[in-house]
Design a protein around this motif. Structure first.
Motif, PDB file in Angstrom:
ATOM      1  N   UNK A   1     -39.276  12.094   1.657  1.00 60.25           N
ATOM      2  CA  UNK A   1     -38.349  12.548   0.611  1.00 60.25           C
ATOM      3  C   UNK A   1     -37.555  11.390   0.019  1.00 60.25           C
ATOM      4  N   UNK A   2     -37.231  10.404   0.855  1.00 58.61           N
ATOM      5  CA  UNK A   2     -36.473   9.249   0.362  1.00 58.61           C
ATOM      6  C   UNK A   2     -37.304   8.440  -0.630  1.00 58.61           C
ATOM      7  N   UNK A   3     -38.580   8.291  -0.368  1.00 56.65           N
ATOM      8  CA  UNK A   3     -39.474   7.585  -1.290  1.00 56.65           C
ATOM      9  C   UNK A   3     -39.540   8.326  -2.622  1.00 56.65           C
ATOM     10  N   UNK A   4     -39.680   9.641  -2.559  1.00 61.21           N
ATOM     11  CA  UNK A   4     -39.713  10.441  -3.794  1.00 61.21           C
ATOM     12  C   UNK A   4     -38.447  10.229  -4.615  1.00 61.21           C
ATOM     13  N   UNK A   5     -37.309  10.253  -3.944  1.00 63.43           N
ATOM     14  CA  UNK A   5     -36.039  10.078  -4.644  1.00 63.43           C
ATOM     15  C   UNK A   5     -35.947   8.694  -5.279  1.00 63.43           C
ATOM     16  N   UNK A   6     -36.406   7.663  -4.561  1.00 68.74           N
ATOM     17  CA  UNK A   6     -36.343   6.293  -5.083  1.00 68.74           C
ATOM     18  C   UNK A   6     -37.265   6.117  -6.283  1.00 68.74           C
ATOM     19  N   UNK A   7     -38.482   6.629  -6.172  1.00 67.97           N
ATOM     20  CA  UNK A   7     -39.429   6.520  -7.295  1.00 67.97           C
ATOM     21  C   UNK A   7     -38.906   7.288  -8.505  1.00 67.97           C
ATOM     22  N   UNK A   8     -38.361   8.482  -8.269  1.00 65.34           N
ATOM     23  CA  UNK A   8     -37.807   9.275  -9.358  1.00 65.34           C
ATOM     24  C   UNK A   8     -36.653   8.568 -10.037  1.00 65.34           C
ATOM     25  N   UNK A   9     -35.786   7.939  -9.256  1.00 64.90           N
ATOM     26  CA  UNK A   9     -34.646   7.202  -9.820  1.00 64.90           C
ATOM     27  C   UNK A   9     -35.118   6.015 -10.645  1.00 64.90           C
ATOM     28  N   UNK A  10     -36.172   5.341 -10.187  1.00 65.25           N
ATOM     29  CA  UNK A  10     -36.722   4.217 -10.950  1.00 65.25           C
ATOM     30  C   UNK A  10     -37.252   4.670 -12.302  1.00 65.25           C
ATOM     31  N   UNK A  11     -37.921   5.825 -12.305  1.00 67.09           N
ATOM     32  CA  UNK A  11     -38.433   6.364 -13.557  1.00 67.09           C
ATOM     33  C   UNK A  11     -37.318   6.689 -14.531  1.00 67.09           C
TER      34      UNK A  11
ATOM     35  N   UNK B   1     -47.569  10.937 -22.846  1.00 63.95           N
ATOM     36  CA  UNK B   1     -46.216  11.325 -23.248  1.00 63.95           C
ATOM     37  C   UNK B   1     -45.553  12.244 -22.225  1.00 63.95           C
ATOM     38  N   UNK B   2     -46.359  13.006 -21.454  1.00 70.13           N
ATOM     39  CA  UNK B   2     -45.753  13.910 -20.476  1.00 70.13           C
ATOM     40  C   UNK B   2     -45.023  13.139 -19.382  1.00 70.13           C
ATOM     41  N   UNK B   3     -45.324  11.852 -19.220  1.00 74.01           N
ATOM     42  CA  UNK B   3     -44.609  11.061 -18.218  1.00 74.01           C
ATOM     43  C   UNK B   3     -43.113  11.025 -18.513  1.00 74.01           C
ATOM     44  N   UNK B   4     -42.748  11.069 -19.793  1.00 72.15           N
ATOM     45  CA  UNK B   4     -41.328  11.053 -20.158  1.00 72.15           C
ATOM     46  C   UNK B   4     -40.597  12.271 -19.608  1.00 72.15           C
ATOM     47  N   UNK B   5     -41.282  13.419 -19.591  1.00 66.52           N
ATOM     48  CA  UNK B   5     -40.665  14.633 -19.059  1.00 66.52           C
ATOM     49  C   UNK B   5     -40.359  14.486 -17.568  1.00 66.52           C
ATOM     50  N   UNK B   6     -41.228  13.777 -16.857  1.00 64.83           N
ATOM     51  CA  UNK B   6     -41.014  13.558 -15.430  1.00 64.83           C
ATOM     52  C   UNK B   6     -39.930  12.509 -15.188  1.00 64.83           C
ATOM     53  N   UNK B   7     -40.002  11.395 -15.934  1.00 67.50           N
ATOM     54  CA  UNK B   7     -38.968  10.363 -15.803  1.00 67.50           C
ATOM     55  C   UNK B   7     -37.580  10.944 -16.084  1.00 67.50           C
TER      56      UNK B   7
ATOM     57  N   UNK C   1     -39.438  21.252  -9.448  1.00 63.58           N
ATOM     58  CA  UNK C   1     -40.629  20.827  -8.705  1.00 63.58           C
ATOM     59  C   UNK C   1     -40.360  19.508  -7.980  1.00 63.58           C
ATOM     60  N   UNK C   2     -41.387  18.985  -7.295  1.00 64.59           N
ATOM     61  CA  UNK C   2     -41.196  17.814  -6.436  1.00 64.59           C
ATOM     62  C   UNK C   2     -41.941  16.570  -6.906  1.00 64.59           C
ATOM     63  N   UNK C   3     -43.032  16.747  -7.624  1.00 67.08           N
ATOM     64  CA  UNK C   3     -43.778  15.596  -8.145  1.00 67.08           C
ATOM     65  C   UNK C   3     -44.443  16.001  -9.457  1.00 67.08           C
ATOM     66  N   UNK C   4     -44.497  15.070 -10.404  1.00 64.41           N
ATOM     67  CA  UNK C   4     -45.137  15.324 -11.694  1.00 64.41           C
ATOM     68  C   UNK C   4     -46.547  14.760 -11.723  1.00 64.41           C
ATOM     69  N   UNK C   5     -47.492  15.570 -12.161  1.00 66.12           N
ATOM     70  CA  UNK C   5     -48.899  15.167 -12.202  1.00 66.12           C
ATOM     71  C   UNK C   5     -49.329  14.754 -13.606  1.00 66.12           C
ATOM     72  N   UNK C   6     -50.129  13.700 -13.673  1.00 62.88           N
ATOM     73  CA  UNK C   6     -50.771  13.273 -14.917  1.00 62.88           C
ATOM     74  C   UNK C   6     -52.256  13.169 -14.646  1.00 62.88           C
ATOM     75  N   UNK C   7     -53.064  13.628 -15.572  1.00 60.71           N
ATOM     76  CA  UNK C   7     -54.507  13.583 -15.387  1.00 60.71           C
ATOM     77  C   UNK C   7     -55.193  13.229 -16.699  1.00 60.71           C
ATOM     78  N   UNK C   8     -56.092  12.256 -16.652  1.00 63.82           N
ATOM     79  CA  UNK C   8     -56.875  11.861 -17.820  1.00 63.82           C
ATOM     80  C   UNK C   8     -58.347  11.745 -17.437  1.00 63.82           C
TER      81      UNK C   8
END
Length: 400
Positions: A369-379, A314-320, A296-303
């Motif tokens: 796409x570059x922003x997505x890659x950078x944010x994903x790498x930071x995670x 805890x699901x954030x860890x799966x995305x990171x 997928x391309x982005x991970x969603x969290x909802x509260x």
């Protein structure tokens, strides 16, 4: 020379199959690999969970405790009976199965472990460590499950007694620790520390995204936003469906993976609104789940906006783990959004209910796409540096 310790992990959530390993499993495995003698006492809190047994699973002695079926009736009475009978039965099993204990590690909710920290201290002279992931009475009050002030006061009192009985308490975030201090002032602040969530850090092998998408009948070229995890009133996933409405007819797909009390209702709601860009997948094993998320391309969290307790989902860890950027719809009090945006720089957060802002953030991710890659790498970097199970193990074991 390192001392070998006898450790008992007490929990209501522990997978019997390694492929479905959860946080408690990972901690038990890490302690075992570090040379300690580990036993897990796990309560089958739900009716459909396994029956009582004691056996060695993946090198860990697992003592599972389940009550007779009569105690699994729904409603306040059944829950109240479980709260008081589980700890009593656990004492009986522990006396039979556990010969020594230097450290008891337990996790919230505290009402499920009434008096057990004192029991372990008295019988084994054991230290005790509480992993604080939630605040049971406030959580139920926020969601309307506890409306009676006397019930709330009673459970809050039990919770406070448990907090006071532990030698150390680990909270997920500063907001968590502050909530504990403000709402349970009788608990000694000196006993409280930050214990981040954890995972076994592993390299992530590349996958064939097209093949994974084909296997799960997902659009091959669509931008996919995935939500993985429980589907209950806690998540207020209607916000994600409202977001999906704004992308109806576009090349953006919203994927829900998992089960829960709200799943059927959400599926019917999506169908009624004609949301062909919304897909649901039932539960999949952890290893397969990782591959689907990775495709997928982005991970969603909802509260839910009703929540008043800060948390770190805890699901954030799966995305990171798989370097996905995160888009979060959050309650207004949690500090996770600030951590996500300012400390980790791994995604964006908005207050639950503000679907327009949620769309603006998703549009930004879709278009860059570059922003997505950078944010994903930071995670992923944050995950490796701060969220390892070895880090959690070190913090907990230092209490000895």
């Amino acid at each position: 020379m390192k001392q070998i310790k006898d450790v008992v992990l007490l929990t209501t959530k522990y997978a019997d199959d390694k492929k479905d390993a959860w946080l408690t499993n990972e901690l038990a495995y890490s302690l075992d690999q570090d040379g300690h003698n580990v036993s897990v006492v796990v309560f089958s809190w739900l009716k459909n969970e396994p029956v009582s047994f004691t056996k060695v699973i993946d090198g860990i002695t697992v003592i599972r405790v389940k009550l007779p079926e009569i105690f699994y009736n729904t409603g306040v009475v059944g829950t109240a009976l479980k709260i008081f009978i589980f700890p009593f039965l656990a004492r009986y099993e522990v006396r039979k199965q556990v010969k020594k204990c230097d450290l008891l590690i337990a996790n919230t909710p505290c009402v499920t472990i009434l008096g057990l920290s004192r029991f372990f201290r008295k019988k084994y002279n054991a230290k005790s460590y509480l992993v604080c992931w939630d605040f049971f009475p406030y959580y139920l009050k926020d969601l309307g499950a506890i409306r009676n002030k006397l019930f709330f006061g009673f459970f809050r009192h039990l919770e406070e007694l448990m907090y006071k009985s532990f030698d150390r308490i680990g909270c997920m975030t500063d907001g968590n620790a502050q909530f504990l201090s403000e709402n349970f002032p009788a608990v000694d602040k000196e006993r409280v520390e930050i214990l981040p969530l954890w995972a076994k850090i592993k390299d992530v092998e590349p996958i064939d995204k097209s093949a994974v998408r084909l296997k799960y009948n997902l659009p091959s070229t669509s931008f996919i936003a995935v939500y993985g995890g429980a589907m209950s009133i806690v998540q207020e996933l209607e916000n994600i469906l409202e977001l999906a409405v704004l992308y109806s007819g576009s090349e953006v797909t919203f994927l829900f993976i998992g089960r829960g009390t709200e799943k059927d209702r959400l599926e019917k709601l999506a169908s009624a609104r004609g949301l062909e860009n919304v897909k649901f997948i039932d539960y999949v094993p952890r290893d397969e789940y990782q591959h689907v998320v990775q495709a997928c391309d982005v991970g969603l969290i909802s509260l839910s906006r009703k929540l008043t307790v800060p948390s770190f989902p805890s699901k954030s860890l799966d995305y990171f783990k798989v370097s996905l950027p995160v888009l979060a719809s959050l309650d207004p009090v949690t500090d996770f959004g600030t951590i996500l945006e300012d400390k980790i720089s791994a995604g964006f957060a908005v207050v639950a209910g503000d679907v327009a802002s949620l769309k603006r953030k998703l549009d930004l991710l879709i278009s860059d796409a570059e922003l997505c890659a950078a944010l994903g790498a930071n995670g992923r970097r944050y995950y490796e540096k701060y969220l390892s199970v070895e880090n959690a193990r070190s913090i907990i074991m230092s209490s000895l």
